[in-house]
Design an enzyme around this catalytic site. Structure first.
Site, short mmCIF file in Angstrom:
data_model
loop_
_atom_site.label_atom_id
_atom_site.label_comp_id
_atom_site.label_asym_id
_atom_site.label_seq_id
_atom_site.Cartn_x
_atom_site.Cartn_y
_atom_site.Cartn_z
N LEU A 33 117.66 -14.35 -49.38
CA LEU A 33 118.87 -13.46 -48.71
C LEU A 33 119.07 -12.26 -49.78
O LEU A 33 120.31 -11.88 -49.63
CB LEU A 33 119.86 -14.12 -48.36
N PHE A 75 109.26 -7.67 -52.85
CA PHE A 75 109.93 -6.57 -53.15
C PHE A 75 109.10 -5.29 -52.62
O PHE A 75 107.74 -5.30 -52.96
CB PHE A 75 110.15 -6.30 -54.69
N ASN A 91 107.41 -11.07 -59.00
CA ASN A 91 107.65 -11.71 -57.52
C ASN A 91 106.29 -11.79 -56.53
O ASN A 91 105.93 -12.51 -55.88
CB ASN A 91 108.71 -10.96 -56.92
N TYR A 140 103.54 -1.40 -56.70
CA TYR A 140 103.62 -2.17 -55.56
C TYR A 140 102.22 -2.47 -54.65
O TYR A 140 101.94 -3.57 -54.62
CB TYR A 140 104.63 -1.37 -54.57
N ARG A 220 103.00 10.81 -41.19
CA ARG A 220 102.81 9.32 -41.66
C ARG A 220 102.67 8.66 -40.15
O ARG A 220 103.08 9.22 -39.23
CB ARG A 220 104.21 8.85 -41.85
N ASP A 283 103.54 10.94 -52.91
CA ASP A 283 103.41 10.95 -51.60
C ASP A 283 102.25 11.65 -51.12
O ASP A 283 102.07 12.86 -51.40
CB ASP A 283 104.62 11.88 -50.93
N1 UDP Z 1 110.94 11.36 -46.58
C1 UDP Z 1 111.70 12.57 -46.59
N2 UDP Z 1 112.93 12.28 -46.91
C2 UDP Z 1 113.45 10.95 -47.15
C3 UDP Z 1 112.74 10.06 -47.08
C4 UDP Z 1 111.46 10.08 -46.65
O1 UDP Z 1 111.19 13.79 -46.53
O2 UDP Z 1 114.77 11.11 -47.50
C5 UDP Z 1 109.42 11.49 -46.17
C6 UDP Z 1 108.57 10.86 -47.28
O3 UDP Z 1 108.30 11.95 -48.31
C7 UDP Z 1 107.26 10.43 -46.30
C8 UDP Z 1 108.02 10.12 -45.23
O4 UDP Z 1 109.28 10.72 -44.93
O5 UDP Z 1 106.37 11.47 -46.21
C9 UDP Z 1 108.20 8.72 -44.67
O6 UDP Z 1 108.86 8.17 -45.84
P1 UDP Z 1 109.22 6.69 -46.15
O7 UDP Z 1 109.86 6.48 -47.44
O8 UDP Z 1 110.02 6.29 -44.94
O9 UDP Z 1 107.96 5.67 -45.90
P2 UDP Z 1 106.54 5.55 -46.75
O10 UDP Z 1 105.69 6.72 -46.20
O11 UDP Z 1 107.10 6.33 -48.07
O12 UDP Z 1 106.02 4.37 -46.99
#
Ligand code: UDP
Length: 328
Positions: A33, A75, A91, A140, A220, A283
């Protein structure tokens, strides 16, 4: 089947638990939790404990006659894993290895593992197949890949059957509206955009508008959390001793950040204030899965393949739970 679900009170775990219970499986949720939510799972199925309390798991396995484990507990903040890798290796890797040893002592040899697209790093080939080289670019992803390697060795040496499910962007909320996404802090795009639409945040910042993509923003593969849950059930039912299963889980098409924002505006009927910002470190421009393998092997098929349909379920959750599980 008697199943231990670690991290079962978390976002993806709670959706899987709901499905498993609906299908009549004997499910025990083990969750600290720390990030999970008490209200996300039935009280009589929840055991509150940390993954590092291996003595408790040692007792639980025979007591509940566990014969398979679905291991969500981890995490998952990529940025934090870069600044505090020790937390992630401890973890996600060490505690998981200890769990695996505990399972070996009790002859539990079926394991479904939450892996991630982050194990692929920045692949140059799209869509990503299970054969795409895994080269994580953050702790990660590296911690998750290390567990995949350990599982493969356990499967060979000890006849474990395991499935490593590599999720792309988990999204949406349960079709019933009863459970959904509630992270603190929230970092994921869809809930952040919805919160901006609801006026809970001043704007959504777009991380980078100069990517080599059609509209300049990152693309994505958003997969609905109920479709992820269904894949876990299929994998559990399929596992045989000694079997290695590796599956990507996405819908096979990508949506840009701007397309996600447009979908939220269309579904909510509200204008989302945006701020164009710089790229976020690490990214890749595009991440899209090929999930042909799980479709062919297990007959899995995503029910949600349209971003608006996914956002509708997320909106249904956030609209009725503006403060997340605090509203339950
Ligand atoms: N993203 C964004 N603004 C935010 C959060 C995410 O532009 O405040 C973009 C991020 O760069 C990625 C996509 O949204 O291209 C998805 O991001 P998220 O963190 O949801 O998942 P990830 O692909 O990192 O696992």
């Amino acid at each position: 089947m008697h199943i231990l679900v670690t991290g079962g009170a978390g976002y993806i775990g709670s959706h899987a638990v709901k499905l498993f219970l609906e299908r009549g499986l004997d499910v025990w949720v083990y969750d600290s939790l720390v990030y999970g939510h008490r209200a996300a799972v039935p009280a009589d199925r929840l055991i509150v404990g940390d993954l590092n309390e291996i003595n408790r798991i040692d007792q639980l396995l025979p007591e509940k006659r566990i014969d398979a484990v679905v291991h969500f507990a981890a995490f998952t903040y990529v940025g934090e894993s870069v600044t505090n890798p020790a937390k992630y290796y401890q973890n996600n890797l060490v505690n998981t290895l200890n769990l695996m040893e505990c399972l070996r002592r009790h002859k539990v040899a079926r394991f479904v593992f939450s892996s991630t697209a982050a194990t692929y790093g920045m692949p140059d080939q799209m869509p990503i197949t299970e054969g795409t080289p895994q080269k994580p670019i953050n702790p990660y992803g590296a911690s998750k890949l290390a567990v995949e390697h350990a599982l493969a060795d356990y499967a060979n040496a000890y006849q474990w059957g395991f499935a490593a499910l590599r999720y792309f962007n988990a999204s949406g909320a349960h079709a019933s509206g009863a459970i959904g996404e509630d992270h603190t802090p929230e970092t994921h795009l869809i809930p952040l955009v919805i919160q901006a639409a609801m006026g809970q945040r001043p704007h959504i910042e777009i991380f980078g508008t100069d990517y080599p993509t059609p509209d300049g923003t990152c693309v994505r593969d958003y997969i609905h959390v109920d479709d992820l849950a269904a894949a876990h059930l299929l994998a559990l039912e399929k596992l045989q001793p000694g079997q290695h299963l590796h599956y990507n889980l996405g819908i096979g098409r990508g949506y840009s950040v701007r397309e996600v924002i447009a979908a939220v505006e269309s579904v909510t009927g509200k204008k989302v204030p945006i701020k164009e910002g710089p790229r976020r470190a690490g990214d890749p421009p595009v991440l899209v899965a090929s999930s042909d393998k799980i479709q062919q092997d297990l007959g899995w098929k995503p029910r949600y393949t349209d971003i608006k349909a996914i956002v509708e379920t997320a909106w249904n959750w956030h609209r009725t739970h503006p403060r997340g599980y605090k509203d339950k």
